[in-house]
Design an enzyme around this catalytic site. Sequence first.
Site, PDB file in Angstrom:
ATOM      1  N   GLN A 146       0.545   6.563   0.828  1.00 16.63           N
ATOM      2  CA  GLN A 146       1.355   7.652   1.547  1.00 16.63           C
ATOM      3  C   GLN A 146       2.822   7.799   1.163  1.00 16.63           C
ATOM      4  O   GLN A 146       3.505   8.606   1.952  1.00 16.63           O
ATOM      5  CB  GLN A 146       1.215   7.207   3.117  1.00 16.63           C
ATOM      6  CG  GLN A 146      -0.137   7.309   3.606  1.00 16.63           C
ATOM      7  CD  GLN A 146      -0.849   8.542   3.763  1.00 16.63           C
ATOM      8  OE1 GLN A 146      -0.363   9.789   3.809  1.00 16.63           O
ATOM      9  NE2 GLN A 146      -2.095   8.435   3.499  1.00 16.63           N
ATOM     10  N   ASP A 150       0.851  -1.197   0.019  1.00 14.20           N
ATOM     11  CA  ASP A 150      -0.082  -0.150  -0.160  1.00 14.20           C
ATOM     12  C   ASP A 150       0.845   1.422  -0.143  1.00 14.20           C
ATOM     13  O   ASP A 150       1.506   1.603   1.105  1.00 14.20           O
ATOM     14  CB  ASP A 150      -0.935  -0.112   1.158  1.00 14.20           C
ATOM     15  CG  ASP A 150      -1.895   1.267   1.287  1.00 14.20           C
ATOM     16  OD1 ASP A 150      -1.731   2.066   0.387  1.00 14.20           O
ATOM     17  OD2 ASP A 150      -2.378   1.324   2.310  1.00 14.20           O
ATOM     18  N   CYS A 205      -8.581   5.745  10.584  1.00 17.10           N
ATOM     19  CA  CYS A 205      -8.655   4.405   9.776  1.00 17.10           C
ATOM     20  C   CYS A 205      -7.442   3.679  10.215  1.00 17.10           C
ATOM     21  O   CYS A 205      -7.224   2.737   9.138  1.00 17.10           O
ATOM     22  CB  CYS A 205      -8.824   4.854   8.097  1.00 17.10           C
ATOM     23  SG  CYS A 205     -10.229   5.659   7.722  1.00 17.10           S
TER      24      CYS A 205
END
Length: 427
Positions: free
Chosen positions: A208, A205, A371
Amino acid sequence: MSGATDYDVEAVRADFPILNTRVGDYPLAYLDSANTSQKPQVVIDAVADHYAHHNANVARAMHKLGLEATQAYEGGRERIARFIGAERPEEVIALSNASEGLNLCAYTLGSRLKPGDEVVVSVMEHHSNLVPWQLACQRTGATLRWFDITDEGRLDLEKAEREGLINEHTKVVSIALASNVLGTVNPVTAIAAQAHAVGAVMVVDASQAVPQMPVDVSTLGADLVAFTGHKMVGPTGIGILWGHYDLLADLPPFLGGGEMIEIVRMDHSTYAEPPHRFEAGTPPIAQMVGLAKAADYLDGVGMAAIAAHERDIADYALAGLTGLKGLRILGPTEAVDRTGTISFTIEGVHPHDAMSLMDSHGVAVRGGHHCARPLHERLGIQASLRASAYLYTTRGEIDALVDAVEYARDFFTGRTLTGAGAGRSDS
């Protein structure tokens, strides 16, 4: 402190019209870019121009506008492939967001799982890189395991090795390249090597990370990488999943519908080759146009320069915030292997209360669990404040942040300032 580079942040800021906003008597200090970034005028113009002059659906429409839309969309795919160092544009899948990309990974790779298999994540994951794997394990009987963190907010690699976290039962490892709470940049290349040594697939992921630093998928070590457009000065409504082509070609479809098919019969269908196999229905056409322009913009500034600016801002912010009494910084307190995202708590003050009061002073931060509720539970807290910088953040905005935090702390705890700097640990 003097600036670490000759980075012209004011020239960058001039490209973002929203940064001229005022909040009452205060100029806006937008420190919520980990949530969503602001957009430069060139991106806004690119999306508007597409809708005004080139709007049509792709692939099926063979008229002038259809051809223009298709060329713009596929051209955007090629641009994003270059931006992340992909070997071929067919490795770039356009989806609605990074969450859809991670769900695609969990669903398709999950079809290979069985009882006894293991999936490894970390306690610092965003829910989008945790819940899909929980669902996959629940469906298949596989086991979910995770990296813990150290007191400094980095992955506890020694504990993982001691406990044999990645082993012969591991089929998937899915880790954030950079934490959306702690700012920690994780050693995914080394972890990918461990995953590949036992035959596991490495998912990253990078939501960011891709906006903040150079990311080259050809050297990262990952097999699949997800990121989102709206955090990299692009539009909302588009996310990207990159994968090695041979792996993508071996995965089943995620969603069914138009464009992802080859031949449809009433009793069965065959499916298109990647990337179209994973792009059911009308894709995010205008969003891809805007995202391509965002990639142009970021490359024009220079990703290495953006990363250096963010490190400088992080260093400046950490120095200012750690000088305040009653603050607890979550994650690394040095600007090494971290982004400009800094989360913290104020003793005796609920993050939502502090966030609202800080907003009245023009300082936009985020309050909550971001989250990442399991991470907050691991840290022994329910919520935190998060200030996240980006390519347009100034040291003056960090000064405003520190002042607003100090004001909120004193307002809600009843402290009384007696002079400049009062209430700081060095006063």
